[in-house]
Scaffold this motif. Sequence first.
Motif, PDB file in Angstrom:
ATOM      1  N   TYR A 135       0.819  -1.213   0.000  1.00 54.98           N
ATOM      2  CA  TYR A 135       0.000   0.000   0.000  1.00 54.98           C
ATOM      3  C   TYR A 135       0.851   1.262   0.000  1.00 54.98           C
ATOM      4  O   TYR A 135       0.501   2.263  -0.633  1.00 54.98           O
ATOM      5  CB  TYR A 135      -0.951  -0.006   1.189  1.00 54.98           C
ATOM      6  N   VAL A 136       1.982   1.210   0.693  1.00 51.64           N
ATOM      7  CA  VAL A 136       2.884   2.359   0.685  1.00 51.64           C
ATOM      8  C   VAL A 136       3.486   2.549  -0.705  1.00 51.64           C
ATOM      9  O   VAL A 136       3.537   3.666  -1.234  1.00 51.64           O
ATOM     10  CB  VAL A 136       3.980   2.196   1.752  1.00 51.64           C
ATOM     11  N   PHE A 137       3.925   1.454  -1.326  1.00 48.51           N
ATOM     12  CA  PHE A 137       4.487   1.556  -2.676  1.00 48.51           C
ATOM     13  C   PHE A 137       3.437   1.996  -3.685  1.00 48.51           C
ATOM     14  O   PHE A 137       3.725   2.775  -4.592  1.00 48.51           O
ATOM     15  CB  PHE A 137       5.085   0.227  -3.111  1.00 48.51           C
ATOM     16  N   TYR A 167      -3.298   6.980   0.066  1.00 47.71           N
ATOM     17  CA  TYR A 167      -3.088   6.168   1.264  1.00 47.71           C
ATOM     18  C   TYR A 167      -3.650   6.945   2.435  1.00 47.71           C
ATOM     19  O   TYR A 167      -3.222   8.062   2.729  1.00 47.71           O
ATOM     20  CB  TYR A 167      -1.597   5.888   1.477  1.00 47.71           C
ATOM     21  N   SER A 168      -4.619   6.363   3.122  1.00 47.43           N
ATOM     22  CA  SER A 168      -5.300   7.108   4.173  1.00 47.43           C
ATOM     23  C   SER A 168      -5.229   6.439   5.540  1.00 47.43           C
ATOM     24  O   SER A 168      -5.869   6.895   6.471  1.00 47.43           O
ATOM     25  CB  SER A 168      -6.764   7.300   3.787  1.00 47.43           C
ATOM     26  N   TYR A 207      11.804  -6.756  -1.743  1.00 46.19           N
ATOM     27  CA  TYR A 207      10.413  -6.490  -2.094  1.00 46.19           C
ATOM     28  C   TYR A 207      10.317  -5.418  -3.176  1.00 46.19           C
ATOM     29  O   TYR A 207       9.395  -5.461  -4.001  1.00 46.19           O
ATOM     30  CB  TYR A 207       9.602  -6.080  -0.874  1.00 46.19           C
ATOM     31  N   CYS A 208      11.248  -4.474  -3.199  1.00 44.80           N
ATOM     32  CA  CYS A 208      11.273  -3.464  -4.265  1.00 44.80           C
ATOM     33  C   CYS A 208      11.470  -4.118  -5.625  1.00 44.80           C
ATOM     34  O   CYS A 208      10.833  -3.733  -6.611  1.00 44.80           O
ATOM     35  CB  CYS A 208      12.380  -2.452  -4.026  1.00 44.80           C
ATOM     36  N   TYR A 218       6.689  -7.216 -10.934  1.00 45.53           N
ATOM     37  CA  TYR A 218       5.359  -7.793 -11.090  1.00 45.53           C
ATOM     38  C   TYR A 218       4.204  -6.820 -10.887  1.00 45.53           C
ATOM     39  O   TYR A 218       3.121  -7.049 -11.405  1.00 45.53           O
ATOM     40  CB  TYR A 218       5.181  -8.967 -10.113  1.00 45.53           C
ATOM     41  N   LYS A 219       4.375  -5.751 -10.156  1.00 50.30           N
ATOM     42  CA  LYS A 219       3.252  -4.865  -9.852  1.00 50.30           C
ATOM     43  C   LYS A 219       3.333  -3.517 -10.570  1.00 50.30           C
ATOM     44  O   LYS A 219       2.319  -3.000 -11.008  1.00 50.30           O
ATOM     45  CB  LYS A 219       3.177  -4.603  -8.340  1.00 50.30           C
TER      46      LYS A 219
END
Length: 126
Positions: free
Chosen positions: A4-6, A15-16, A69-70, A76-77
Amino acid sequence: ELYYVFASVWGHQLYSLYGILTLVFLILLIVTCFITVALTYFQLAVEDYRWWWRSIMSGGSTGFFIFAYCIFYFKYKARMSGFMQTSFFFGYMGIICYMAFLLLGAVGFFSALTFVRYIYRSIKCD
């Protein structure tokens, strides 16, 4: 939580949930303290007294996970392509992961230092 941060930073989504992010960050700091103290205790139990750099590495190793993860997120994302976007993404994420390494390494070192001072303060030499 990293997704969610990325997505908010690189995917231009909102992002809330800042309260949850703060809670997760505090849990990360507490877990880093406990894991570093436990690993330092295991190291001292086998009479290996070179705990300084290992406490930094055990605390800061989360920065390596974030960078891994980066790589996953980019492959992929994220829908980024080209040299400039790739260098921009990995350049900034490398700096952020290094900062996370330094921050969590310092947290791990100071928690291990506090632990070592506490356990050796109670030793009495006759």
